[in-house]
Design an enzyme around this catalytic site. Structure first.
Site, PDB file in Angstrom:
ATOM      1  N   GLU A   1       0.822  -1.091   0.083  1.00 10.28           N
ATOM      2  CA  GLU A   1       0.043  -0.190   0.155  1.00 10.28           C
ATOM      3  C   GLU A   1       0.866   1.345   0.203  1.00 10.28           C
ATOM      4  O   GLU A   1       2.235   1.151   0.065  1.00 10.28           O
ATOM      5  CB  GLU A   1      -1.067  -0.092   1.148  1.00 10.28           C
ATOM      6  CG  GLU A   1      -1.960  -0.959   1.084  1.00 10.28           C
ATOM      7  CD  GLU A   1      -2.848  -1.087   2.186  1.00 10.28           C
ATOM      8  OE1 GLU A   1      -3.075  -0.289   3.136  1.00 10.28           O
ATOM      9  OE2 GLU A   1      -3.965  -2.018   2.174  1.00 10.28           O
TER      10      GLU A   1
ATOM     11  N   HIS B   1      -9.186   9.917   4.036  1.00  9.68           N
ATOM     12  CA  HIS B   1      -8.876   8.747   3.126  1.00  9.68           C
ATOM     13  C   HIS B   1      -9.309   9.527   1.690  1.00  9.68           C
ATOM     14  O   HIS B   1     -10.149  10.092   1.543  1.00  9.68           O
ATOM     15  CB  HIS B   1      -9.869   7.389   3.444  1.00  9.68           C
ATOM     16  CG  HIS B   1      -9.231   6.514   2.753  1.00  9.68           C
ATOM     17  ND1 HIS B   1      -9.193   6.180   1.132  1.00  9.68           N
ATOM     18  CD2 HIS B   1      -8.574   5.427   2.896  1.00  9.68           C
ATOM     19  CE1 HIS B   1      -8.746   5.423   0.770  1.00  9.68           C
ATOM     20  NE2 HIS B   1      -8.396   4.360   1.794  1.00  9.68           N
TER      21      HIS B   1
ATOM     22  N   ARG C   1      -1.143   9.591   1.881  1.00  9.37           N
ATOM     23  CA  ARG C   1      -2.493   9.817   1.847  1.00  9.37           C
ATOM     24  C   ARG C   1      -2.650  11.382   1.898  1.00  9.37           C
ATOM     25  O   ARG C   1      -3.843  11.823   1.104  1.00  9.37           O
ATOM     26  CB  ARG C   1      -3.223   9.056   3.165  1.00  9.37           C
ATOM     27  CG  ARG C   1      -3.273   7.624   2.693  1.00  9.37           C
ATOM     28  CD  ARG C   1      -4.119   6.904   3.910  1.00  9.37           C
ATOM     29  NE  ARG C   1      -4.571   5.768   3.576  1.00  9.37           N
ATOM     30  CZ  ARG C   1      -5.031   4.811   4.516  1.00  9.37           C
ATOM     31  NH1 ARG C   1      -5.318   5.384   5.435  1.00  9.37           N
ATOM     32  NH2 ARG C   1      -5.379   3.556   4.102  1.00  9.37           N
TER      33      ARG C   1
ATOM     34  N   HIS D   1     -11.333   9.656   7.920  1.00  9.80           N
ATOM     35  CA  HIS D   1     -10.887   8.150   8.102  1.00  9.80           C
ATOM     36  C   HIS D   1     -10.272   7.756   9.133  1.00  9.80           C
ATOM     37  O   HIS D   1     -10.681   6.676   9.725  1.00  9.80           O
ATOM     38  CB  HIS D   1     -10.037   7.857   6.755  1.00  9.80           C
ATOM     39  CG  HIS D   1      -9.640   6.327   6.647  1.00  9.80           C
ATOM     40  ND1 HIS D   1     -10.694   5.396   6.446  1.00  9.80           N
ATOM     41  CD2 HIS D   1      -8.831   5.611   6.784  1.00  9.80           C
ATOM     42  CE1 HIS D   1     -10.264   4.390   6.464  1.00  9.80           C
ATOM     43  NE2 HIS D   1      -9.049   4.467   6.469  1.00  9.80           N
TER      44      HIS D   1
ATOM     45  N   ARG E   1      -0.814   8.482   9.625  1.00  9.35           N
ATOM     46  CA  ARG E   1      -0.664   7.175   9.443  1.00  9.35           C
ATOM     47  C   ARG E   1      -0.087   6.655   8.313  1.00  9.35           C
ATOM     48  O   ARG E   1      -0.826   6.952   7.273  1.00  9.35           O
ATOM     49  CB  ARG E   1      -1.852   6.730  10.229  1.00  9.35           C
ATOM     50  CG  ARG E   1      -1.988   5.043  10.190  1.00  9.35           C
ATOM     51  CD  ARG E   1      -3.528   4.638  10.846  1.00  9.35           C
ATOM     52  NE  ARG E   1      -4.325   5.028   9.822  1.00  9.35           N
ATOM     53  CZ  ARG E   1      -4.668   4.030   8.617  1.00  9.35           C
ATOM     54  NH1 ARG E   1      -4.445   3.192   8.747  1.00  9.35           N
ATOM     55  NH2 ARG E   1      -5.876   4.645   8.003  1.00  9.35           N
TER      56      ARG E   1
END
Length: 544
Positions: free
Chosen positions: A126, A243, A289, A348, A383
């Site tokens: 990811e 997100h 992100r 998110h 994160r």
């Protein structure tokens, strides 16, 4: 530190006292309860176990360096890089080092992680990971499968008492010591006390405080507010992760298009079919992100729209490889195998929360915190993907070990029967429903992907006015958590990770450190914002 909050409820004498009360029935709460067995534990859950937990909605999986070519040092370095300079290095090193052991724990509880024909875990990559290290279940069903396995294990464990449908409202205490939880049965008016030698907050995040979120309705900041009202130190509250690719189809909560789709080659395009991430970051669609979320936000704000194009990367295998996302697209009338998916950023994950140490201890004695409600320092300002489930199980296990070491040998698991009769139905409160709408709208508008001093002060004023219309403790908890986030964001006059200030768009090296705040300071910042707004109103009136 002393406790000064008016909402720290005194302990009740003459009540049976549990060894441990865990507030929250998600991954962190259930894993901690299993690790504490056979010590008696009471788990209090707002919704039926598993149904209200963000953990069950997690699509990506758990990050862990379990392949031969990977190391926990690489995982640690990737996490520190994503955290934008304010992670706690030792916490990250410890978390990534213990990741493999926690994955093995989950396997022992029956979690069906994807494996190849030789029995090796199948791993995906990811965003911002340097190796394939995300352990998954059927592509995008990790959270659901993990929770199903843990729920089954918990229901077979006689030392764990489940109380479903109880909403935590306040912490009980004596001085600086937390001595239990005060909760209310959903749909009822009566409050019930649950005294305990140890309280573990595992109540989840703050997503439903925002107008657009990928989190369930139970992620409403109650635990954060309860701890703050009791005097606990809150850390990094300004850092909220949005997100990038929630489905922009008008649903609340918004369905999530997992990051793994971009890991498999899906592209981000605007309505004209143009890729827009290539000119934004060297990693394009696989950038961190916060960068992807801002890029999508700007395309949407500019009227060009944003879509996730999976046609070439996934195509006809979409339904098999990503059944959860496929079902959400089908429900919205989209065939992701042949049509790009409209996306937009949605709240998110909250990197901030109740400050804890490496064993999950908070600044209040007798209170531990794990999962999204906690601020361990593992995530910093942003994160890393799939580190959230990892953090939950690592710290839940450490909390269980810490509590076991502090208490004598557990007594046999036995509790008096609970009165489970429902209380009186709560009265409909139009003012409170409208106040929640104001809260969610102002956080999305003024404390969202991009913030500024003006927008944050306006948010504090709006939340304060909305809170004045609220009576129930549970609703005031939501307002309190919203004020904490806005006040912390106003304090940090720079941009870093998930916190972007349009009026301070660059990172300030002098502010490359964690932030700490208490509710007293939050109230002072909110009061100053209200005073400034009142002064501006007077000036404008005189000028007109």
């Amino acid at each position: 530190m002393g406790v000064s909050s008016e909402d720290f409820v005194p302990a009740l004498a003459g009540k049976d006292v549990d060894d441990v009360v865990i507030l929250g029935g998600g991954l962190a709460g259930l894993f901690c309860a299993l690790k504490l067995a056979p010590r008696p534990v009471t788990v209090i859950s707002n919704a039926p176990i598993g149904q209200g937990a963000s953990s069950a909605w997690a699509q990506g999986g758990i990050a862990a360096a379990v392949s031969e070519q990977d190391t926990h040092k690489k995982h640690c370095d990737d996490t520190l890089a994503a955290g934008a300079g304010i992670c706690e290095d030792k916490i990250v090193e410890m978390m990534t080092r213990e990741a493999g052991e926690r994955v093995r724990d989950l396997l022992s509880y029956g979690v069906p992680f994807d494996q190849d024909l030789e029995g090796r875990l199948e791993l995906s990559r990811e965003a911002a990971h340097s190796e394939n290290r995300v352990v998954r279940v059927r592509g995008d069903m990790a959270g659901q499968a993990i929770m199903a396995a843990l729920i089954a294990a918990v229901r077979k464990t006689p030392s764990i008492r489940l109380l479903e449908g109880f909403m935590g409202e306040s912490l009980m205490g004596e001085g600086r010591y937390v001595t239990g939880v005060l909760a209310r049965k959903r749909g009822g008016l009566e409050r019930m006390a649950f005294p305990a030698h140890a309280v573990v907050l595992a109540s989840g995040g703050i997503g439903h405080l925002f107008g657009v979120t990928t989190n369930p309705g139970e992620a409403n900041g109650h635990g954060l507010a309860m701890a703050a009202r009791a005097g606990a130190v809150i850390a990094d509250a300004e850092f909220v992760q949005f997100h990038p690719t929630a489905l922009n189809v008008g649903k609340d909560p918004a369905p999530l298009a997992t990051e793994a789709l971009r890991g498999d080659g899906a592209l981000l395009i605007n309505a004209a079919g143009e890729r827009f991430m290539e000119g934004v970051h060297d990693l394009a669609e696989m950038a961190p992100r916060d960068i992807v979320a801002r890029a999508i936000h700007r395309e949407v704000e500019a009227g060009r729209g944003a879509l996730l194009d999976c046609r070439d990367a996934v195509g006809k295998s979409f339904a098999e490889r990503y059944p959860t996302v496929f079902a959400a697209c089908q429900e919205a009338g989209i065939d992701p195998a042949t049509q790009p998916i409209p996306v937009a950023p949605a709240e998110h994950y909250h990197m901030g929360g109740v400050l804890t140490d490496a064993n999950g201890r908070t600044s209040l004695d007798g209170l531990w915190a794990a999962g999204e409600v906690a601020a361990t320092g593992a995530h910093g300002a942003n994160r890393l993907a799939s580190n959230s489930l990892l953090e939950a199980v690592v710290f839940a296990a450490r909390i269980a070990e810490d509590i076991q070491g502090l208490m004598p040998t557990p007594r046999s698991a036995y509790w008096n029967e609970m009165d489970s009769e429902p209380g009186l139905p709560s009265q409909r409160n139009t003012d409170e429903r409208e106040a929640i709408t104001v809260l969610r709208e102002t956080l999305s508008r003024n404390v969202g992907v991009e913030r500024s001093a003006d927008s944050l002060r306006q948010a504090l004023v709006d939340i304060g006015q909305a809170e004045a219309r609220c009576q129930r403790v549970s609703i005031r908890n939501m307002m309190t958590s919203g004020r904490i986030i806005a006040a912390a964001a106003l304090k940090r006059a720079e941009s870093r990770g998930g916190h972007f200030r349009a009026d301070y768009p660059d990172a300030d090296p002098a502010q490359a450190r964690r932030s700490y705040i208490t509710l007293d300071e939050v109230n002072a910042i909110a009061e100053a914002a209200a005073d400034q707004a009142a002064g501006n109103s007077v000036s404008n009136a005189m000028g007109s």
